[in-house]
Design a protein around this motif. Structure first.
Motif, PDB file in Angstrom:
ATOM      1  N   UNK A 134      -4.126  -6.261 -28.104  1.00  0.00           N
ATOM      2  CA  UNK A 134      -3.352  -6.025 -26.878  1.00  0.00           C
ATOM      3  C   UNK A 134      -3.706  -7.033 -25.795  1.00  0.00           C
ATOM      4  N   UNK A 135      -2.805  -7.185 -24.841  1.00  0.00           N
ATOM      5  CA  UNK A 135      -3.002  -8.119 -23.733  1.00  0.00           C
ATOM      6  C   UNK A 135      -3.675  -7.465 -22.542  1.00  0.00           C
ATOM      7  N   UNK A 136      -3.317  -7.914 -21.348  1.00  0.00           N
ATOM      8  CA  UNK A 136      -3.973  -7.447 -20.125  1.00  0.00           C
ATOM      9  C   UNK A 136      -3.527  -6.052 -19.703  1.00  0.00           C
ATOM     10  N   UNK A 137      -2.418  -5.570 -20.271  1.00  0.00           N
ATOM     11  CA  UNK A 137      -1.861  -4.242 -19.951  1.00  0.00           C
ATOM     12  C   UNK A 137      -1.513  -4.116 -18.465  1.00  0.00           C
ATOM     13  N   UNK A 138      -0.915  -5.167 -17.931  1.00  0.00           N
ATOM     14  CA  UNK A 138      -0.538  -5.143 -16.513  1.00  0.00           C
ATOM     15  C   UNK A 138       0.507  -4.075 -16.216  1.00  0.00           C
ATOM     16  N   UNK A 139       1.417  -3.842 -17.152  1.00  0.00           N
ATOM     17  CA  UNK A 139       2.504  -2.901 -16.878  1.00  0.00           C
ATOM     18  C   UNK A 139       2.009  -1.465 -16.733  1.00  0.00           C
ATOM     19  N   UNK A 140       1.151  -0.970 -17.647  1.00  0.00           N
ATOM     20  CA  UNK A 140       0.576   0.353 -17.398  1.00  0.00           C
ATOM     21  C   UNK A 140      -0.222   0.415 -16.092  1.00  0.00           C
ATOM     22  N   UNK A 141      -0.865  -0.693 -15.725  1.00  0.00           N
ATOM     23  CA  UNK A 141      -1.596  -0.719 -14.455  1.00  0.00           C
ATOM     24  C   UNK A 141      -0.650  -0.454 -13.286  1.00  0.00           C
ATOM     25  N   UNK A 142       0.541  -1.067 -13.319  1.00  0.00           N
ATOM     26  CA  UNK A 142       1.528  -0.817 -12.263  1.00  0.00           C
ATOM     27  C   UNK A 142       1.939   0.657 -12.233  1.00  0.00           C
ATOM     28  N   UNK A 143       2.097   1.271 -13.415  1.00  0.00           N
ATOM     29  CA  UNK A 143       2.485   2.688 -13.477  1.00  0.00           C
ATOM     30  C   UNK A 143       1.419   3.548 -12.808  1.00  0.00           C
ATOM     31  N   UNK A 144       0.163   3.376 -13.202  1.00  0.00           N
ATOM     32  CA  UNK A 144      -0.909   4.232 -12.685  1.00  0.00           C
ATOM     33  C   UNK A 144      -1.199   3.981 -11.205  1.00  0.00           C
ATOM     34  N   UNK A 145      -1.197   2.722 -10.804  1.00  0.00           N
ATOM     35  CA  UNK A 145      -1.474   2.422  -9.389  1.00  0.00           C
ATOM     36  C   UNK A 145      -0.351   2.909  -8.486  1.00  0.00           C
ATOM     37  N   UNK A 146       0.885   2.794  -8.951  1.00  0.00           N
ATOM     38  CA  UNK A 146       2.012   3.294  -8.164  1.00  0.00           C
ATOM     39  C   UNK A 146       1.957   4.819  -8.064  1.00  0.00           C
ATOM     40  N   UNK A 147       1.608   5.475  -9.164  1.00  0.00           N
ATOM     41  CA  UNK A 147       1.474   6.944  -9.142  1.00  0.00           C
ATOM     42  C   UNK A 147       0.419   7.362  -8.122  1.00  0.00           C
ATOM     43  N   UNK A 148      -0.710   6.647  -8.094  1.00  0.00           N
ATOM     44  CA  UNK A 148      -1.768   6.981  -7.135  1.00  0.00           C
ATOM     45  C   UNK A 148      -1.383   6.621  -5.706  1.00  0.00           C
ATOM     46  N   UNK A 149      -0.546   5.597  -5.561  1.00  0.00           N
ATOM     47  CA  UNK A 149      -0.086   5.199  -4.227  1.00  0.00           C
ATOM     48  C   UNK A 149       0.735   6.314  -3.580  1.00  0.00           C
ATOM     49  N   UNK A 150       1.590   6.960  -4.378  1.00  0.00           N
ATOM     50  CA  UNK A 150       2.513   7.973  -3.830  1.00  0.00           C
ATOM     51  C   UNK A 150       2.039   9.403  -4.068  1.00  0.00           C
ATOM     52  N   UNK A 151       1.023   9.585  -4.916  1.00  0.00           N
ATOM     53  CA  UNK A 151       0.574  10.946  -5.231  1.00  0.00           C
ATOM     54  C   UNK A 151      -0.634  10.926  -6.135  1.00  0.00           C
ATOM     55  N   UNK A 152      -0.435  11.342  -7.393  1.00  0.00           N
ATOM     56  CA  UNK A 152      -1.550  11.384  -8.331  1.00  0.00           C
ATOM     57  C   UNK A 152      -1.074  11.073  -9.739  1.00  0.00           C
ATOM     58  N   UNK A 153      -2.030  10.821 -10.610  1.00  0.00           N
ATOM     59  CA  UNK A 153      -1.720  10.576 -12.021  1.00  0.00           C
ATOM     60  C   UNK A 153      -1.605  11.921 -12.729  1.00  0.00           C
ATOM     61  N   UNK A 154      -0.473  12.143 -13.395  1.00  0.00           N
ATOM     62  CA  UNK A 154      -0.213  13.389 -14.110  1.00  0.00           C
ATOM     63  C   UNK A 154      -0.009  13.096 -15.601  1.00  0.00           C
TER      64      UNK A 154
END
Length: 325
Positions: free
Chosen positions: A45-65
């Motif tokens: 696998x690579x750097x996994x930047x896309x999942x990072x955007x998902x999790x960081x955005x979730x934490x920006x607006x609320x929480x990881x579910x």
């Protein structure tokens, strides 16, 4: 740059660790051959930047579910599927310094593996009755396909204007990063206004990301490991080239169009065109546009209160335009 990525991941380190486990589970199959291929995918696998955007955005607006984890797995399944299919289409036998799936298992198996990954990405939200996630991911797949086809259509005539170029990269690259950021918000059951805002944030980020990728074609190959001029050889019209040719006198424009059309495998002509683009401001112009998109993304981010997720997203945006590969 590896340490920069690890630092950006710090606020979501536990989430990313658990995500890797859930992502592996999302690819499971009863077919032994398929399991061997997907195991290879996970280990390379690579750097996994896309999942990072998902999790960081979730934490920006609320929480990881749990919904966030499913959304991140969907995105990574789609991204992986497109890479597998791209390697078949491009007849590429290396991916991140490893052999590609088609190199190891041939085209037929690679195409079928890509199809399997796409199907799994659609099944994840379907099995959990998450229509909102399904809409986001379906739109992304549609736009990515349209962007690739638009690029192929235009490559035949080389009649790509700046506006067409922006539409191509919005669809083929930015659409998936936009989906990442929208999913992070949607996984918190946000309202439509916030979902659109985060989609726009992802779109601007993705536009900057692709322009940076296109700039690599003009940089020394020993910096990034990609041969210089590969886009020109493949007759891909990118922003530095489009801008310079649109401003060139007729005689030079015809000469360089001829280079792209008929002499794209002539190393001397390709190198000459690269130098021309550099000398006439093509790179500077593209960097300016890239930074404009980056600033639009930062303007949206700055609407949110300070948090670890916001700081990490700012760092991730900087990484997008400062990365060396």
């Amino acid at each position: 740059m590896a340490s920069a990525i690890e630092e950006i991941k710090r606020p979501i380190a536990e989430e990313m660790k658990l995500f890797e486990k859930k992502f592996r589970e999302s690819m499971r199959s009863n077919v032994a051959l398929l399991d061997r291929v997907t195991h290879f995918i996970v280990t390379t696998k690579g750097k996994q930047m896309r999942p990072m955007f998902v999790f960081l955005t979730a934490k920006l607006v609320g929480e990881v579910t749990e919904k966030t984890y499913r959304g991140a797995s969907m995105i990574e399944l789609i991204h992986t599927a497109t890479l597998v299919h791209d390697d078949v289409v491009d007849e590429s036998y290396k991916r991140r310094n490893f052999f590609s799936i088609n190199a190891l298992w041939k085209n037929k198996i690679a195409v079928l593996v890509g199809d399997f990954l796409l199907a799994k990405s659609i099944l994840l939200p379907s099995e959990n009755d998450e229509i909102d996630l399904l809409k986001v991911v379906s739109r992304a797949i549609k736009e990515m396909s349209e962007g690739e086809l638009l690029q192929l259509e235009k490559a035949r005539k080389l009649d790509i204007t700046e506006d067409v170029y922006y539409e191509i990269i919005r669809q083929k690259t930015a659409a998936l990063i936009a989906a990442c950021c929208e999913i992070g918000a949607v996984s918190n059951d946000c309202d439509e206004e916030l979902a659109v805002k985060m989609r726009n944030f992802g779109t601007f980020t993705g536009m900057a990301f692709q322009i940076k990728d296109d700039l690599f074609d003009y940089l020394s190959s020993n910096v990034i490991g990609k041969p210089v001029g590969i886009d020109i050889k493949e007759q891909k019209m990118t922003l530095p080239l489009i801008y310079v040719l649109s401003k060139s006198p007729e005689k030079q424009r015809k000469y360089y169009f001829d280079t792209i059309k008929r002499h794209n495998n002539n190393s001397k002509r390709v190198k000459e065109l690269i130098e021309y683009v550099k000398l006439t401001g093509g790179l500077d112009y593209a960097v300016g546009v890239m930074n404009d998109y980056l600033q639009k993304a930062k303007d949206i981010l700055n609407e949110f209160p300070d948090s670890e997720a916001k700081t990490a997203l700012h760092s991730l945006l900087d990484y997008v335009v400062e990365r060396k590969f």
